[in-house]
Design a protein around this motif. Sequence first.
Motif, PDB file in Angstrom:
ATOM      1  N   SER A  36       0.829  -1.214   0.000  1.00  0.00           N
ATOM      2  CA  SER A  36       0.000   0.000   0.000  1.00  0.00           C
ATOM      3  C   SER A  36       0.861   1.260   0.000  1.00  0.00           C
ATOM      4  CB  SER A  36      -0.938   0.004   1.214  1.00  0.00           C
ATOM      5  OG  SER A  36      -0.188   0.001   2.422  1.00  0.00           O
ATOM      6  N   GLN A  37       2.071   1.139   0.506  1.00  0.00           N
ATOM      7  CA  GLN A  37       3.030   2.241   0.455  1.00  0.00           C
ATOM      8  C   GLN A  37       4.358   1.690  -0.045  1.00  0.00           C
ATOM      9  OE1 GLN A  37       3.241   3.669   4.469  1.00  0.00           O
ATOM     10  NE2 GLN A  37       1.190   4.611   4.404  1.00  0.00           N
ATOM     11  N   PRO A  38       4.941   2.294  -1.072  1.00  0.00           N
ATOM     12  CA  PRO A  38       6.208   1.753  -1.595  1.00  0.00           C
ATOM     13  C   PRO A  38       7.314   1.837  -0.545  1.00  0.00           C
ATOM     14  CG  PRO A  38       5.736   3.917  -2.554  1.00  0.00           C
ATOM     15  CD  PRO A  38       4.503   3.503  -1.793  1.00  0.00           C
ATOM     16  N   ILE A  39       8.267   0.961  -0.693  1.00  0.00           N
ATOM     17  CA  ILE A  39       9.390   0.937   0.258  1.00  0.00           C
ATOM     18  C   ILE A  39      10.139   2.270   0.237  1.00  0.00           C
ATOM     19  CG2 ILE A  39      11.567  -0.195   0.847  1.00  0.00           C
ATOM     20  CD1 ILE A  39       9.062  -1.803   1.477  1.00  0.00           C
ATOM     21  N   VAL A  40      10.297   2.832  -0.939  1.00  0.00           N
ATOM     22  CA  VAL A  40      10.986   4.122  -1.062  1.00  0.00           C
ATOM     23  C   VAL A  40       9.940   5.208  -1.312  1.00  0.00           C
ATOM     24  CG1 VAL A  40      12.691   5.464  -2.342  1.00  0.00           C
ATOM     25  CG2 VAL A  40      13.028   2.996  -1.996  1.00  0.00           C
ATOM     26  N   PRO A  41       9.697   6.082  -0.341  1.00  0.00           N
ATOM     27  CA  PRO A  41       8.722   7.157  -0.545  1.00  0.00           C
ATOM     28  C   PRO A  41       9.202   8.126  -1.619  1.00  0.00           C
ATOM     29  CG  PRO A  41       9.244   6.877   1.798  1.00  0.00           C
ATOM     30  CD  PRO A  41      10.248   6.078   1.019  1.00  0.00           C
ATOM     31  N   THR A  42       8.273   8.721  -2.309  1.00  0.00           N
ATOM     32  CA  THR A  42       8.635   9.676  -3.365  1.00  0.00           C
ATOM     33  C   THR A  42       9.383  10.879  -2.803  1.00  0.00           C
ATOM     34  OG1 THR A  42       6.454  10.700  -3.133  1.00  0.00           O
ATOM     35  CG2 THR A  42       6.690   9.015  -4.842  1.00  0.00           C
ATOM     36  N   SER A  43       9.183  11.146  -1.507  1.00  0.00           N
ATOM     37  CA  SER A  43       9.874  12.292  -0.907  1.00  0.00           C
ATOM     38  C   SER A  43      11.388  12.086  -0.861  1.00  0.00           C
ATOM     39  CB  SER A  43       9.344  12.531   0.509  1.00  0.00           C
ATOM     40  OG  SER A  43       9.560  11.389   1.319  1.00  0.00           O
ATOM     41  N   LEU A  44      11.838  10.822  -1.024  1.00  0.00           N
ATOM     42  CA  LEU A  44      13.278  10.543  -0.956  1.00  0.00           C
ATOM     43  C   LEU A  44      13.928  10.508  -2.332  1.00  0.00           C
ATOM     44  CD1 LEU A  44      13.550   7.831   1.857  1.00  0.00           C
ATOM     45  CD2 LEU A  44      13.654  10.321   2.009  1.00  0.00           C
ATOM     46  N   PHE A  45      13.160  10.785  -3.363  1.00  0.00           N
ATOM     47  CA  PHE A  45      13.748  10.848  -4.699  1.00  0.00           C
ATOM     48  C   PHE A  45      14.833  11.941  -4.707  1.00  0.00           C
ATOM     49  CE2 PHE A  45      10.370   8.941  -7.719  1.00  0.00           C
ATOM     50  CZ  PHE A  45      10.267   7.832  -6.880  1.00  0.00           C
ATOM     51  N   PRO A  46      15.958  11.687  -5.320  1.00  0.00           N
ATOM     52  CA  PRO A  46      17.042  12.695  -5.333  1.00  0.00           C
ATOM     53  C   PRO A  46      16.605  13.955  -6.077  1.00  0.00           C
ATOM     54  CG  PRO A  46      17.498  10.921  -6.876  1.00  0.00           C
ATOM     55  CD  PRO A  46      16.327  10.472  -6.071  1.00  0.00           C
ATOM     56  N   THR A  47      16.958  15.070  -5.498  1.00  0.00           N
ATOM     57  CA  THR A  47      16.631  16.363  -6.121  1.00  0.00           C
ATOM     58  C   THR A  47      17.794  16.898  -6.953  1.00  0.00           C
ATOM     59  OG1 THR A  47      17.348  17.479  -4.104  1.00  0.00           O
ATOM     60  CG2 THR A  47      14.990  16.974  -4.315  1.00  0.00           C
ATOM     61  N   LEU A  48      18.979  16.292  -6.762  1.00  0.00           N
ATOM     62  CA  LEU A  48      20.158  16.703  -7.529  1.00  0.00           C
ATOM     63  C   LEU A  48      20.446  15.679  -8.613  1.00  0.00           C
ATOM     64  CD1 LEU A  48      22.530  17.658  -4.548  1.00  0.00           C
ATOM     65  CD2 LEU A  48      21.141  19.223  -5.948  1.00  0.00           C
ATOM     66  N   GLU A  49      21.121  16.093  -9.623  1.00  0.00           N
ATOM     67  CA  GLU A  49      21.539  15.161 -10.659  1.00  0.00           C
ATOM     68  C   GLU A  49      22.650  14.284 -10.096  1.00  0.00           C
ATOM     69  OE1 GLU A  49      23.286  15.127 -15.247  1.00  0.00           O
ATOM     70  OE2 GLU A  49      22.602  17.005 -14.302  1.00  0.00           O
TER      71      GLU A  49
END
Length: 491
Positions: free
Chosen positions: A387-400
């Motif tokens: 129901s919730q992915p292991i990696v939340p979208t909030s942890l997506f890298p913001t830098l290249e």
Amino acid sequence: AAGSSSVGIADHDLVFWLGDLNYRVDESLSTEKVIELANANQLDELIVNDQLNIERAQGRVFQGFEEGTLSFKPTYKYQPGTDLYEARPDKKLRAPAWCDRVLWLASEPSHVTQLSYKRSELNISDHKPVMATYVVTIKDVIQSKRDEVYEEVMKLLDKFENQTLPMVGLDRINLDFGEVRYDQKVSLPIKVTNTGKVVAQFRLVPKLDEVALCKPWMTISPDTYGMLIPGEKEATINFTITIDNATAHALNTGREVLEDILILRLENGRDYYITVTAKYARSCFGMSVDELVMYSDPIRNIPLDPIKRAETREMNSSAALCVPKELWRIVDAIYERGLHEKDLFTTPGEPDEVYEIRECLDTGAAFGDYKIHSMTEVLLSFLSNLSQPIVPTSLFPTLEIDAQNIQSCSRKFLEELPPIHYNVFVYVISFFREALLYRESNKLSAAKLARICCNCLVLGNQTSMEETTSSIQRRAGMQLIMLHFLETNSI
């Protein structure tokens, strides 16, 4: 009256018309002659010259009315207080006449019989009163008979109305789907038959103040409406329940139950209420890892109702597992069966085996001799459908991500993972790194597994994510971090 909303005199069953009608004896007879004949009671010539009789005979007045025989002398004009016709020289001379009359009109002539028609000899006026007696048959209402007729008429009207109203028969109005499992489709049909004598048009309609015909976990096919002519073969409507991730999550959190009421509306007819019930066979698929680690018993044994769940098992953090037991079981089974199978994690498994493996995870039953590809498909499905992915979208890298910052970005990523998610992530990455040791035989590569990790650990079942240049770059950065964890010697 026929063809009119008004009722006239002639529309009554019986009419009596009486009074001083003021008709005289025709002036062809002199006043003296009339007085002479009246005093001598010689009435025949006077009757022939009576103006009312003449007018009635010509059809100009009182059409259809009847009058008794004039067997009495003219009733006007007398000297008041006497029985003498007015003939005094100082008074205005008037010829005697039958001014005072009684006539009748009957819709059924046989219902009126005149017994007498005469005058009174009272002398207080210049008129002699006229009176008549009759035997009259009148209508009367026998209440009991009236009630019987009314009831019979109402029955006939109801029968006629029922024959003109559409009617259908449903072979069932209760849809009990029994136990329904995750990602399983269960269908039940309802057959609609035209039992009336006119065309029947029907359709499913939403409940009051609602827009949808049914709850989101149900679909209706082939159509939600139909038309049947009398004698036509019955129409079949299929109702299907499907438990997807959203529904499973709503059921697990107590926000939804598998119950509904559907309304089948018959045009110009009645509504039919169809009750829908089912029982969800609880599954670890569609749940969160944070909840799964709280249960050491098979998830199928854990009640959906939160109150019952609290009564049967005390949930406390000290009893929590490090990773869900279902994840451990499937990973351990894959490891034991060997990681050297060719095209591991990319070849789909057998659908029947996939279903049985899911049941084993939910019920705690031992695994059978299943193919390794069926096991790996279940593992990826389990991770993808949390129901919730292991990696939340909030942890997506913001830098290249590049070679200079990947180490620091990866370390920061791990530090920010929630505790249970951290455990699961480390456990899965370690397992995939073990699988890479057999890359010569299973044909896996770190890049291929990084894509798989990104799909099942990061995206999960979030297929509706907004596709923008930024989101694509962030996911690409996340895939690089996954690749880094798979290739590095330590996490």
